[in-house]
Design an enzyme around this catalytic site. Sequence first.
Site, short mmCIF file in Angstrom:
data_model
loop_
_atom_site.label_atom_id
_atom_site.label_comp_id
_atom_site.label_asym_id
_atom_site.label_seq_id
_atom_site.Cartn_x
_atom_site.Cartn_y
_atom_site.Cartn_z
N TYR A 135 0.82 -1.21 0.00
CA TYR A 135 0.00 0.00 0.00
C TYR A 135 0.86 1.27 0.00
CZ TYR A 135 -4.08 -2.89 1.16
OH TYR A 135 -5.09 -3.81 1.14
N LYS A 185 3.14 -15.31 2.24
CA LYS A 185 3.11 -16.04 0.97
C LYS A 185 4.57 -16.33 0.61
CE LYS A 185 0.76 -17.56 -2.63
NZ LYS A 185 -0.09 -18.75 -2.57
N ASP A 217 -3.30 -18.08 1.36
CA ASP A 217 -4.44 -18.74 0.68
C ASP A 217 -5.02 -19.83 1.57
OD1 ASP A 217 -1.90 -19.79 0.27
OD2 ASP A 217 -2.35 -20.68 -1.66
N ASP A 241 -5.70 -6.80 5.60
CA ASP A 241 -6.89 -6.06 5.18
C ASP A 241 -8.00 -7.05 4.81
OD1 ASP A 241 -8.57 -4.10 4.27
OD2 ASP A 241 -7.30 -3.41 2.64
N ASP A 245 -11.35 -8.60 7.46
CA ASP A 245 -12.77 -8.46 7.09
C ASP A 245 -13.44 -9.83 7.02
OD1 ASP A 245 -12.72 -5.76 6.98
OD2 ASP A 245 -13.41 -5.59 4.91
#
Length: 350
Positions: A135, A185, A217, A241, A245
């Site tokens: 980001y 990852k 994943d 992020d 959620d």
Amino acid sequence: MRVAVLPGDGIGPEIVSQACRVLQKLDLKVQLQTAPVGGAGIEAAGHPLPPETLRLAKEADAILFGAVGDPRYDNLERAKRPEQAILGLRKALGLFANLRPAQVYPELAAASSLRPELVAGLDLLIVRELTGDIYFGQPKGIRSKGAEREGFDTMLYSESEVRRIARVAFEAARRRSRRVCSVDKANVLETSQLWREVLTEESRSFGDVELSHMYVDNCAMQLVRNPKQFDVIVTGNLFGDILSDEASMLTGSIGMLPSASLDANNKGLYEPIHGSAPDIAGKNLANPLATILSAAMMLRYSFNQDQAADRIEAAVAKVLARGLRTADIHQAGTQQIGTVQMGDAVVAAL
Ligand code: NAD
């Protein structure tokens, strides 16, 4: 304990005032000072984060935040909208660690989209790095390449950034079940390889906490397959992020979930994860429990008042066990009450 109270917009003032009543009920020396933020800041001082509000937030030991966002200002350019206040506070205060618990009270398990037995009693904490990663990494942009354009971003973490979020996660785990799952990852990304190495190194200073690693994943899948396997999940900004959620929706009750954003000295901003809910503002319908539980997190993480935090959480559990519900979590066989009455019930349970 100086607390800057920033109620904000919509239901913000209604829910924050109930959390303040709860804080005042405890026998602690908490000083509460209120200032406008978001749309209320624009109204009072022409800016979503007025200088006076920022000063108060900087001087305080912790910030209790309601929510910002007001449809009256939806047409303003992005930099002037109420929602900018939260980004401004994060930046000005160096809040790099976001803590989001996802807890399912047994009485509310039916609200989840998963089967109740998979989520009843769920209690996990996602620790998300908030100021680095893809980001913010440079370079980023859109450029011409031959006959077409290409977009690019840079995933980047320095060792020190990883180390400080790792410490927040290990310390949080010490207050819980002492298990940290680091999500990355590392099978594909160099950034993740460094992340994994640093987590492993840092874990040596926390011998009482168990560290495991999981690919993102797989974690996304495990969160809906068997979410109760997790205690603390620590991850970077991008993965966090998305996963936070996902985890919050396991509970099915947006009005129940608190959060914290911490700096390097455990000064924090505490807020419910939901927004200003303009559709129900001013109607005594909002659920104040996420904000009340945010106040409990504040006592635990910024003020080391674990006992007081436990008392608030036990009072909330007791009120739910008595069958008292705001409209958003109401089911047949329970009693629907308003925002103020929910505050009354928690204060009484304390
Ligand atoms: P929202 O979270 O405000 O509302 C989503 C839905 O959940 C609505 O139906 C609302 O009534 C309900 N809801 C939310 N909190 C509740 C509570 N405590 N009790 C009962 N019901 C509750 O999200 P939205 O509608 O997408 O956004 C509304 C405004 O809030 C927008 O301006 C948005 O930008 C802003 N927002 C602010 C924050 C923040 O301040 N951190 C976060 C998200 C959204």
